[in-house]
Enzyme design. Sequence first.
Site, mmCIF file in Angstrom:
data_model
loop_
_atom_site.group_PDB
_atom_site.id
_atom_site.type_symbol
_atom_site.label_atom_id
_atom_site.label_comp_id
_atom_site.label_asym_id
_atom_site.label_seq_id
_atom_site.Cartn_x
_atom_site.Cartn_y
_atom_site.Cartn_z
ATOM 1 N N GLY A 1 11.913 19.792 42.470
ATOM 2 C CA GLY A 1 13.048 20.641 42.836
ATOM 3 C C GLY A 1 13.943 20.847 41.632
ATOM 4 O O GLY A 1 14.007 19.997 40.743
ATOM 5 N N GLN B 1 21.129 23.152 36.682
ATOM 6 C CA GLN B 1 20.403 22.220 35.796
ATOM 7 C C GLN B 1 19.870 22.911 34.543
ATOM 8 O O GLN B 1 19.503 22.242 33.581
ATOM 9 C CB GLN B 1 19.261 21.524 36.550
ATOM 10 N N CYS C 1 15.749 12.465 39.408
ATOM 11 C CA CYS C 1 16.330 13.775 39.104
ATOM 12 C C CYS C 1 16.012 14.134 37.659
ATOM 13 O O CYS C 1 16.137 13.292 36.773
ATOM 14 C CB CYS C 1 17.840 13.711 39.307
ATOM 15 N N LEU C 2 15.621 15.391 37.436
ATOM 16 C CA LEU C 2 15.279 15.815 36.074
ATOM 17 C C LEU C 2 16.499 15.747 35.147
ATOM 18 O O LEU C 2 16.339 15.679 33.934
ATOM 19 C CB LEU C 2 14.706 17.238 36.095
ATOM 20 N N HIS D 1 19.288 16.845 48.230
ATOM 21 C CA HIS D 1 19.506 16.458 46.829
ATOM 22 C C HIS D 1 19.872 17.688 45.991
ATOM 23 O O HIS D 1 20.842 17.672 45.228
ATOM 24 C CB HIS D 1 18.226 15.789 46.296
ATOM 25 N N GLU D 2 19.103 18.761 46.167
ATOM 26 C CA GLU D 2 19.344 19.975 45.372
ATOM 27 C C GLU D 2 20.667 20.630 45.752
ATOM 28 O O GLU D 2 21.378 21.155 44.892
ATOM 29 C CB GLU D 2 18.196 20.976 45.535
ATOM 30 N N HIS E 1 23.567 19.306 43.975
ATOM 31 C CA HIS E 1 23.751 19.861 42.623
ATOM 32 C C HIS E 1 24.689 21.068 42.648
ATOM 33 O O HIS E 1 25.447 21.292 41.711
ATOM 34 C CB HIS E 1 22.410 20.321 42.033
HETATM 35 NI NI NI Z 1 18.336 16.549 40.782
#
Ligand code: NI
Length: 176
Positions: free
Chosen positions: A47, A52, A95-96, A137-138, A141
């Site tokens: 995701g 991001q 998370c990236l 989660h997304e 963000h």
């Molecule tokens: Ni994330």
Amino acid sequence: MAIREILTVPDPRLKEVSKPVEGPVTDELRALMDDMLETMYDAPGIGLAAIQIGVPLRIIVMDLAKEGDEPAPRYFVNPEILETVEETQPYEEGCLSVPDIFDEIERPARCRLRYMDYNGNLVEEWAEDLYAVCIQHEMDHLEGTLFIDHLSRLKRQRAIDKVKKAKLRKIREDAA
Ligand code: NI
């Protein structure tokens, strides 16, 4: 399509609240979503929110297909959570933007969503299991919240320090 740079903590842009997309889903937005998807696959991750890659718009891409299965990209423009159930489920999240850090987060087990898809169609549906974890989660963000913000202050600081150290190590290695 192009692979974009993924911001990592403690980049202050990750704390920004993303703005809604005004108007219909345009080709320009689809090009952004294509880049996001390619960036996410390259990372690799399941995701990615637009912020991001430094774009403060309420857009998310996701692919929950298992390894070896056909890709199954999903696109979310202006997603909203309409309701959640009381039951929660724990999941070991990563998370990236917080590379190589994993910790267990407890979130509602199911949620009902509304969003526009890649073609601008309005979709309403229930998410459960990994889909519910990932979309929550997304969507965090989009509010400038990272999964480590759900942890204790000590754990969060440790995670950020670890990412910072790894970044410094990489800069030194690249310079050597
Ligand atoms: Ni994330």
